[in-house]
Design an enzyme around this catalytic site. Structure first.
Site, PDB file in Angstrom:
ATOM      1  N   ASN A 211       0.843  -1.201   0.000  1.00  0.00           N
ATOM      2  CA  ASN A 211       0.000   0.000   0.000  1.00  0.00           C
ATOM      3  C   ASN A 211       0.875   1.247   0.000  1.00  0.00           C
ATOM      4  OD1 ASN A 211       0.580   0.763   2.852  1.00  0.00           O
ATOM      5  ND2 ASN A 211      -0.348  -1.248   3.220  1.00  0.00           N
ATOM      6  N   LYS A 290       7.923 -16.747 -11.574  1.00  0.00           N
ATOM      7  CA  LYS A 290       7.197 -15.557 -12.010  1.00  0.00           C
ATOM      8  C   LYS A 290       5.908 -15.957 -12.737  1.00  0.00           C
ATOM      9  CE  LYS A 290       7.765 -11.478 -14.843  1.00  0.00           C
ATOM     10  NZ  LYS A 290       8.583 -10.799 -15.829  1.00  0.00           N
ATOM     11  N   ASP A 307      -4.389  -9.835  12.883  1.00  0.00           N
ATOM     12  CA  ASP A 307      -4.417  -8.452  13.327  1.00  0.00           C
ATOM     13  C   ASP A 307      -3.441  -8.269  14.496  1.00  0.00           C
ATOM     14  OD1 ASP A 307      -5.182  -5.946  14.596  1.00  0.00           O
ATOM     15  OD2 ASP A 307      -6.833  -5.997  13.157  1.00  0.00           O
ATOM     16  N   ILE A 308      -2.339  -7.587  14.218  1.00  0.00           N
ATOM     17  CA  ILE A 308      -1.266  -7.431  15.218  1.00  0.00           C
ATOM     18  C   ILE A 308      -1.765  -6.633  16.425  1.00  0.00           C
ATOM     19  CG2 ILE A 308       1.078  -6.526  15.587  1.00  0.00           C
ATOM     20  CD1 ILE A 308       1.473  -6.790  12.509  1.00  0.00           C
ATOM     21  N   PHE A 324      -4.338   3.073  15.003  1.00  0.00           N
ATOM     22  CA  PHE A 324      -4.590   4.099  13.999  1.00  0.00           C
ATOM     23  C   PHE A 324      -5.742   3.647  13.120  1.00  0.00           C
ATOM     24  CE2 PHE A 324      -1.250   7.427  13.661  1.00  0.00           C
ATOM     25  CZ  PHE A 324      -0.571   7.118  14.827  1.00  0.00           C
ATOM     26  N   LYS A 338     -13.755   0.471  15.804  1.00  0.00           N
ATOM     27  CA  LYS A 338     -12.469  -0.245  15.817  1.00  0.00           C
ATOM     28  C   LYS A 338     -11.877  -0.257  17.225  1.00  0.00           C
ATOM     29  CE  LYS A 338     -10.645   0.370  11.919  1.00  0.00           C
ATOM     30  NZ  LYS A 338      -9.987   1.002  10.785  1.00  0.00           N
ATOM     31  N   LYS A 342     -11.327  -3.873  18.862  1.00  0.00           N
ATOM     32  CA  LYS A 342      -9.951  -4.342  19.065  1.00  0.00           C
ATOM     33  C   LYS A 342      -9.478  -4.118  20.504  1.00  0.00           C
ATOM     34  CE  LYS A 342      -8.533  -3.597  14.255  1.00  0.00           C
ATOM     35  NZ  LYS A 342      -7.386  -3.470  13.356  1.00  0.00           N
TER      36      LYS A 342
HETATM   37  O1  C5P Z   1      -8.706  -2.675  10.846  1.00  0.00           O
HETATM   38  P1  C5P Z   1      -7.754  -1.666  10.325  1.00  0.00           P
HETATM   39  O2  C5P Z   1      -6.673  -2.251   9.429  1.00  0.00           O
HETATM   40  O3  C5P Z   1      -8.386  -0.467   9.681  1.00  0.00           O
HETATM   41  O4  C5P Z   1      -7.030  -1.118  11.636  1.00  0.00           O
HETATM   42  C1  C5P Z   1      -5.958  -0.237  11.581  1.00  0.00           C
HETATM   43  C2  C5P Z   1      -5.149  -0.399  12.834  1.00  0.00           C
HETATM   44  O5  C5P Z   1      -4.909  -1.786  13.069  1.00  0.00           O
HETATM   45  C3  C5P Z   1      -3.769   0.230  12.705  1.00  0.00           C
HETATM   46  O6  C5P Z   1      -3.379   0.654  13.992  1.00  0.00           O
HETATM   47  C4  C5P Z   1      -2.918  -0.930  12.215  1.00  0.00           C
HETATM   48  O7  C5P Z   1      -1.553  -0.762  12.550  1.00  0.00           O
HETATM   49  C5  C5P Z   1      -3.528  -2.120  12.931  1.00  0.00           C
HETATM   50  N1  C5P Z   1      -3.460  -3.391  12.208  1.00  0.00           N
HETATM   51  C6  C5P Z   1      -2.631  -4.381  12.659  1.00  0.00           C
HETATM   52  N2  C5P Z   1      -2.596  -5.602  12.016  1.00  0.00           N
HETATM   53  C7  C5P Z   1      -3.352  -5.833  10.940  1.00  0.00           C
HETATM   54  C8  C5P Z   1      -4.213  -4.832  10.460  1.00  0.00           C
HETATM   55  C9  C5P Z   1      -4.244  -3.616  11.117  1.00  0.00           C
HETATM   56  O8  C5P Z   1      -1.922  -4.168  13.643  1.00  0.00           O
HETATM   57  N3  C5P Z   1      -3.274  -7.004  10.339  1.00  0.00           N
END
Ligand code: C5P
Length: 402
Positions: A211, A290, A307-308, A324, A338, A342
């Protein structure tokens, strides 16, 4: 918010290098931020830029001689030495660095340098081969040992046509260094972990999904914590930013690597900030070779990444967790949802559809939410936004005493 540079007393000491012309911009920007600036110029600096220019920009008489009939008892260096909170020598030539490292006091700058108890800093600028010369490196090491801050030099194209280390730090970056220096050092002992930048999810040996995140916002937040004395670890996806000074860097590529790097470093962390733009999906399979363009259409099978942020927030001894939310519509509603989903302590949201802010921009504007409150941070350079965000995090985490 009151600018940290307001009424700060700064001596800018200009020496005789080609980069001296950049001091005009530096003084201008410091004045814009409300600092009080007095200018000292060596004899050779006056060959490169006129005292009149610097007088007009600083709004103060320029000091060029050791014995100054205008000063009380004729000792201008003592008055300036006592007045200053910071003495910044810029551009610091090889010759000036040698003189300062050896304590020569045969002119105004040399004497002021020895007489002041203010913080002393130099911004070196010279030909890249001169910078690498053993004698210059010895003087550099001696200045560091004397507690002098050395800001730069940076790498790049030089006035002489060479490319390499030796360029003076740009005026705006020097202003940032000065502002960082004046931040309160009230976060000693605090351990902060951050994620920043994009992730890259491999598709085949030559392609990946990613991205537009530049990582700048997360890097600024890391710097804002570091400059207040916190111990900062930054887990970063691939970006083209220089690592912030004094921050422990961990470089990763994929979301899976970022997750592993984060979870394995959570122990003892007080505050976690997830500013990375982590890929939500990765290719289910990594092609060995490839992918060829034989088909008219290609369908990719993607699977969700972990999701970290949510994983950090579900840990038993979790730190204060800040997320964020970059959205293009219903920004506040999505952010609040969110935060709840979360289990975050705070969320910083912004509308990335607005021109000039967010992804890849130098500026940002944000709305911050926490359990019982919220606050809007209007459009400003990302470093300013980062400092305000760090202030809010500390207030919410520690209570109003922070
Ligand atoms: O759900 P979304 O991607 O919009 O959430 C954004 C937040 O979640 C950011 O703080 C981003 O660093 C964190 N995030 C994460 N791991 C992911 C997706 C998003 O830590 N796989």
């Amino acid at each position: 918010m009151v600018d940290i540079l307001l009424q700060r007393r700064i001596v800018i000491a200009i020496t005789g290098g080609i980069a001296a012309y950049k001091c005009a911009e530096l003084v201008r920007r410091l004045k814009d931020r409300g600092a009080e600036v007095r200018v000292v110029m060596t004899a050779s600096a006056c060959e490169f830029i006129t005292p009149l220019t610097m007088q007009a920009l600083s709004g103060e008489p320029v000091h060029t001689h050791l014995l100054d009939p205008r000063a009380e008892q004729g000792m201008g260096h003592i008055e300036l030495a006592r007045w200053a909170e910071l003495v910044l020598v810029v551009p610091a030539t090889a010759h000036t660095m040698a003189r300062l490292a050896h304590g020569w006091a045969d002119d105004l700058l040399g004497s002021l340098w020895l007489a002041t108890t203010a913080i002393r800093a130099v911004a070196p600028a010279m030909n890249q081969q001169m910078w690498k010369a053993p004698a210059v490196q010895r003087n550099y090491a001696n200045l560091l040992q004397d507690g002098v801050r050395v800001w730069g030099p940076t790498e790049g194209q030089q006035a002489c046509g060479d490319v390499g280390p030796g360029r003076m730090m740009e005026p705006m970056d020097l202003v940032e260094q000065v502002a960082a220096h004046f931040q309160p050092k009230d976060m000693h002992g605090l351990h902060v972990l951050l994620t920043a930048g994009p992730t890259q999810e491999k598709l085949d040996p030559v392609r990946y999904l990613s991205n537009y995140s530049s990582g700048l916002m997360g890097y600024c937040v890391a710097k804002a914590f570091q400059e207040r004395g916190a111990h900062v670890t930054l887990v970063s996806g691939p970006v083209s930013l220089p690592p912030p000074q004094g921050v422990t860097m961990v470089s990763v590529v994929s979301a899976a690597e970022m997750l592993e790097a984060t979870l394995s470093r959570l122990n003892g962390i007080d505050v976690f900030v997830g500013s990375a733009a982590v890929a939500d999906y990765r290719p289910r399979e990594l092609a060995q070779h490839k992918i060829k363009k034989t088909e008219a259409e290609l369908t990719l099978k993607l699977e969700k990444t972990e999701d970290i942020l949510a994983r950090v927030a579900e840990q038993p001894n979790k730190p204060f967790v800040v997320g964020f939310a970059a959205e293009t519509q219903h920004v506040h509603a999505y952010a609040l949802d969110k935060m709840k989903r979360k289990k975050l302590d705070m969320i910083a949201c912004n509308d990335v559809s607005q021109p000039g802010i967010g992804f890849a921009a130098q500026h940002n504007a944000m709305h911050i939410f926490w359990k019982n409150g919220d606050c809007a941070l209007p459009k400003a350079p990302k470093m300013d936004i980062a400092r305000q965000l760090v202030g809010l995090i500390m207030k919410q985490w520690k209570g109003p005493s922070a």
